[in-house]
Enzyme design. Sequence first.
Site, short mmCIF file in Angstrom:
data_model
loop_
_atom_site.label_atom_id
_atom_site.label_comp_id
_atom_site.label_asym_id
_atom_site.label_seq_id
_atom_site.Cartn_x
_atom_site.Cartn_y
_atom_site.Cartn_z
N PHE A 139 0.85 -1.19 0.00
CA PHE A 139 0.00 0.00 0.00
C PHE A 139 0.88 1.24 0.00
CE2 PHE A 139 -2.42 3.48 1.80
CZ PHE A 139 -3.51 3.48 0.94
N ASP A 224 9.21 2.63 1.87
CA ASP A 224 8.02 3.33 2.35
C ASP A 224 7.89 3.01 3.83
OD1 ASP A 224 5.48 4.06 3.16
OD2 ASP A 224 4.51 3.43 1.29
N LYS A 253 2.35 9.59 8.40
CA LYS A 253 1.59 9.16 9.57
C LYS A 253 2.05 9.78 10.91
CE LYS A 253 -1.06 5.34 7.94
NZ LYS A 253 -0.75 4.89 6.59
C1 PLP Z 1 -0.94 5.21 5.17
C2 PLP Z 1 0.10 4.80 4.21
C3 PLP Z 1 0.30 5.51 3.01
C4 PLP Z 1 -0.59 6.65 2.57
O1 PLP Z 1 -0.54 7.73 3.43
P1 PLP Z 1 -1.63 8.91 3.28
O2 PLP Z 1 -1.18 9.92 4.29
O3 PLP Z 1 -2.96 8.32 3.59
O4 PLP Z 1 -1.55 9.40 1.89
C5 PLP Z 1 1.32 5.10 2.18
N1 PLP Z 1 2.11 4.05 2.52
C6 PLP Z 1 1.95 3.37 3.65
C7 PLP Z 1 2.88 2.24 3.98
C8 PLP Z 1 0.93 3.70 4.53
O5 PLP Z 1 0.74 2.97 5.65
#
Ligand code: PLP
Length: 402
Positions: A139, A224, A253
């Site tokens: 994700f 990420d 986050k």
């Molecule tokens: C939450 C998340 C995102 C997206 O972040 P947003 O602030 O909602 O755009 C991307 N990568 C990972 C691993 C995430 O947990």
Amino acid sequence: MASASETIQMADTAIANTYKRFPVVLTRGQGCSLEDETGKTYLDFVAGIAVCNLGHAHPAVARAVAAQAQTLVHVSNLYYTTPQVEVARRLVQNSFADRVFFCNSGAEANEAAIKLARKYCKDNGEPDRHRIVTMENSFHGRTMATLSATGQAKIRKGFDPILPGFEFVPFDDIEALAAKVDENTCAVLLEPVQGEGGVCCPQETFLKQVRQLCDDTGALLVLDEIQTGMGRTGKLFAYEHFGIEPDIMTLAKALANGLPMGAMLATEKIAASFGPGAHASTFGGTPLVSAAAIEVLRILTEENVLDNCRQTGAYFQKRLRQLQERHDVVREVRGMGLLLGMQLWVDGESIVQACMRQGFLINCIQEKVLRFVPPLTITTEQIDGLIECLDGLLAAADAKGK
Ligand SMILES: *Cc1c(COP(=O)(O)O)cnc(C)c1O
């Protein structure tokens, strides 16, 4: 003030219907607790989805934000501001990186990473090196580029044509990755532990092998760490567990404990491809959100939050494994630090709802995985409370399955 049911009714007509919300209106938080409009309290094992790592209304963060709001909120990145520089200094000091680009969310941080990786290859005389390999079940966000990078068909569905140039391989499968990565691969993009994909941890050697593969082929390694970073796994950044360093890393986050802030970090050599005009963000790294992030970084590096995360995380995982032994309905327990998942053989939604009725907020991903991402300040007593609640609910689920 509107009653809870009026608030919910209004929301259901005025707010885009992109979230399936629980019928509860939350009004305040303190540490690991939340309160709703009726005065009912909850222990929060969601933390705004791994965002409020220091808990709600953290006094030092609240003080810093309030003071900054009365001093300077925003001026534009046409000018220097001291809080932003201080966040960058602390991030650089505590990571592999030399430079930081600030934005407002995870998706934007990944957008910046994708743009930087591609531009770096172009700048270095390799115009054909644009393919980016990411993982199935990953994700990376909901913008067009980041949903194109996300290895889940359900997230891309309906938005064709997606951005070209992304390829997917199974997570934690070095052979599959090696088969896809070659001299035209710009970058390998992955989460050290997959969060939204179901709290999936790689084997201990996987990230080292990925690093080696990237070194051998010249592809950039982009991590990420939007969910795993900022202490969630018991180290400031999850890559520290695996004995490697990435070329680019994204954060968001928990970076400002709930204020919207994202960041893309890179080594000097790679960051050099982002010169004036190459990328930008109006709100990126405002003094206001930076004031929060300074406190977050100070507390994570100076106080014992990471120790608590490791200790309570290990305790929590042990207690979840005990539940697994006692209950047939539990399939697997996984995770690192306080990023924990319990995969069931059945759908988890009714357990989430029952937990909520009993005053515990948890969430469920991929239908069957209960995810636990409380503030890193959670105590073993608070964990015991949830375990007791889950014990009863899992027993009922066992009985239903028989
Ligand atoms: C939450 C998340 C995102 C997206 O972040 P947003 O602030 O909602 O755009 C991307 N990568 C990972 C691993 C995430 O947990």
